[in-house]
Design an enzyme around this catalytic site. Structure first.
Site, PDB file in Angstrom:
ATOM      1  N   LYS A 112       0.753  -1.141   0.051  1.00 53.27           N
ATOM      2  CA  LYS A 112       0.020   0.178   0.036  1.00 53.27           C
ATOM      3  C   LYS A 112       0.825   1.280  -0.214  1.00 53.27           C
ATOM      4  O   LYS A 112       0.427   2.348  -0.799  1.00 53.27           O
ATOM      5  CB  LYS A 112      -0.860  -0.043   1.278  1.00 53.27           C
ATOM      6  N   LYS A 195      -5.277 -14.994 -12.851  1.00 50.78           N
ATOM      7  CA  LYS A 195      -6.399 -15.039 -11.778  1.00 50.78           C
ATOM      8  C   LYS A 195      -7.412 -14.124 -11.970  1.00 50.78           C
ATOM      9  O   LYS A 195      -7.257 -13.092 -12.168  1.00 50.78           O
ATOM     10  CB  LYS A 195      -5.534 -14.915 -10.236  1.00 50.78           C
ATOM     11  N   LYS A 198     -11.258  -8.963  -8.770  1.00 52.03           N
ATOM     12  CA  LYS A 198     -11.970  -7.499  -8.979  1.00 52.03           C
ATOM     13  C   LYS A 198     -10.973  -6.563  -9.377  1.00 52.03           C
ATOM     14  O   LYS A 198     -11.370  -5.682 -10.234  1.00 52.03           O
ATOM     15  CB  LYS A 198     -13.169  -7.208  -7.933  1.00 52.03           C
TER      16      LYS A 198
END
Ligand code: TRP
Length: 330
Positions: A112, A195, A198
């Site tokens: 992050k 894979k 979303k």
């Protein structure tokens, strides 16, 4: 005694086929065998600053999708994280024994920091502490999660062990990552990537309409076709065959496999078949999602029952924890 299984999902979008075959389908089976807690991690989703309408809409949608996929609020405890005030209390207490250094070394945190340098908030740093509170508030033993979450479960284990050591009591069981089925089905992406996810933007959602599913599948990446019999399939084509193995009959899969091997395959026909087989599979679930998402009373009833069951378990833990720490009535 049944073992306690617990898992959470952040409400950030629709559930897709990857979620279904990778986890949800197993959650449905686990309800009969374990003492199950499944919840919507809406506090965790605040790290990315959703707007209020999106947050509310996503919580409702995921609840409707969980129920439509077969989670039964009578069999398991299905709840919304922010309905359980005992969780942030345990989070606060665990934070006192979580060290900045170990939190900064967490892989998801470092990710992050790299990906969103202008929003490195303290909630991101202590994300694994909140996750540990989620898990140990119900004294969970088993946490079914994907690879990317294993470190968080390891940290929960560490915080639980640390608590037990500090207060000299084997109070919390040490939670472990858990694979219900040895061969978890990994659904590949439609873009030739490994894979379905979303964030990858390559997903087919359980709630997608037949038209949307057809469009997405027709756009799937392939190559220009085999030129030599029995040649090896490139990743993108293999992905389509893997999806076929998941949603189509064996005969259908073998028919197209044979066509590939004798170089007569037409990817357009194969995609049409895949789209129809996905639609056949998702339609009953999609219809229920639509029905439930439009029925506020039904969703509220499920969430109320979940809240009641989850608070019963959580308040017992918190009362023990307060006593162990030394918060005792005067
Ligand atoms: N961090 C998990 C994810 O992003 C969601 C989550 C929150 C969770 N609390 C949890 C998963 C507790 C398992 C157990 O996917």
């Amino acid at each position: 005694m049944k073992k306690t299984v617990l898992s959470g999902i952040r409400p950030t979008g629709n559930l897709h086929l990857g979620n279904y075959f990778g986890a949800l389908r197993n959650f449905v089976k686990m309800q009969d065998e374990f003492n199950c807690f499944f919840f919507i991690a809406d506090w965790h989703s605040l790290t990315t600053h959703p707007n209020p309408a999106d947050l509310h809409g996503n919580v409702k949608q995921v609840l409707a999708e969980y129920l439509a996929a077969g989670l039964d609020p009578e069999k398991c405890t299905l709840y919304i994280q922010s309905d359980i005030p005992e969780i942030p209390e345990l989070y606060l207490l665990l934070n006192m024994n979580a060290y900045i250094g170990e939190l900064e070394r967490t892989v998801t945190f470092k990710d992050k920091v790299r990906k969103q340098p202008d929003n490195v908030n303290a909630g991101l740093l202590t994300y694994p502490v909140l996750q540990a509170a989620d898990i140990i508030i119900h004294k969970a033993h088993l946490v079914p999660v994907g690879k990317d979450q294993e470190q968080h479960v390891e940290m929960s284990r560490k915080f639980a062990r640390r608590f037990n050591q500090i207060y000299k009591e084997e109070y919390f069981p040490l939670p472990k990552p858990f694979n219900f089925d040895a061969d978890l089905i990994k659904v590949p992406g439609l873009d030739g990537s490994g894979k379905m996810g979303k964030s990858e933007g390559n997903a087919i959602n359980l709630a997608d309409s037949p038209e949307v599913i057809r469009k997405k599948v027709m756009k799937a990446v392939t190559d220009s076709g085999p030129t030599v019999p029995n040649q090896q399939k490139p990743d993108s084509v293999q992905n389509l065959f893997t999806i076929m193995e998941i949603v189509s009959s064996k005969d259908t899969h073998d028919f197209f496999d044979q066509q590939y091997n004798n170089c007569s395959i037409r990817y357009g026909d194969m995609k049409k078949q895949i789209a129809e087989d996905i639609i056949t599979f998702t339609s009953p679930i999609r219809e229920k999602i639509e029905e439930y998402a439009a029925n506020d009373a039904f969703l509220k009833k499920a969430a109320d029952l979940g809240r009641q069951k989850a608070r019963e378990s959580a308040s017992k833990t918190i009362s023990d924890v307060r006593k162990l720490i030394g918060f005792r009535s005067l």
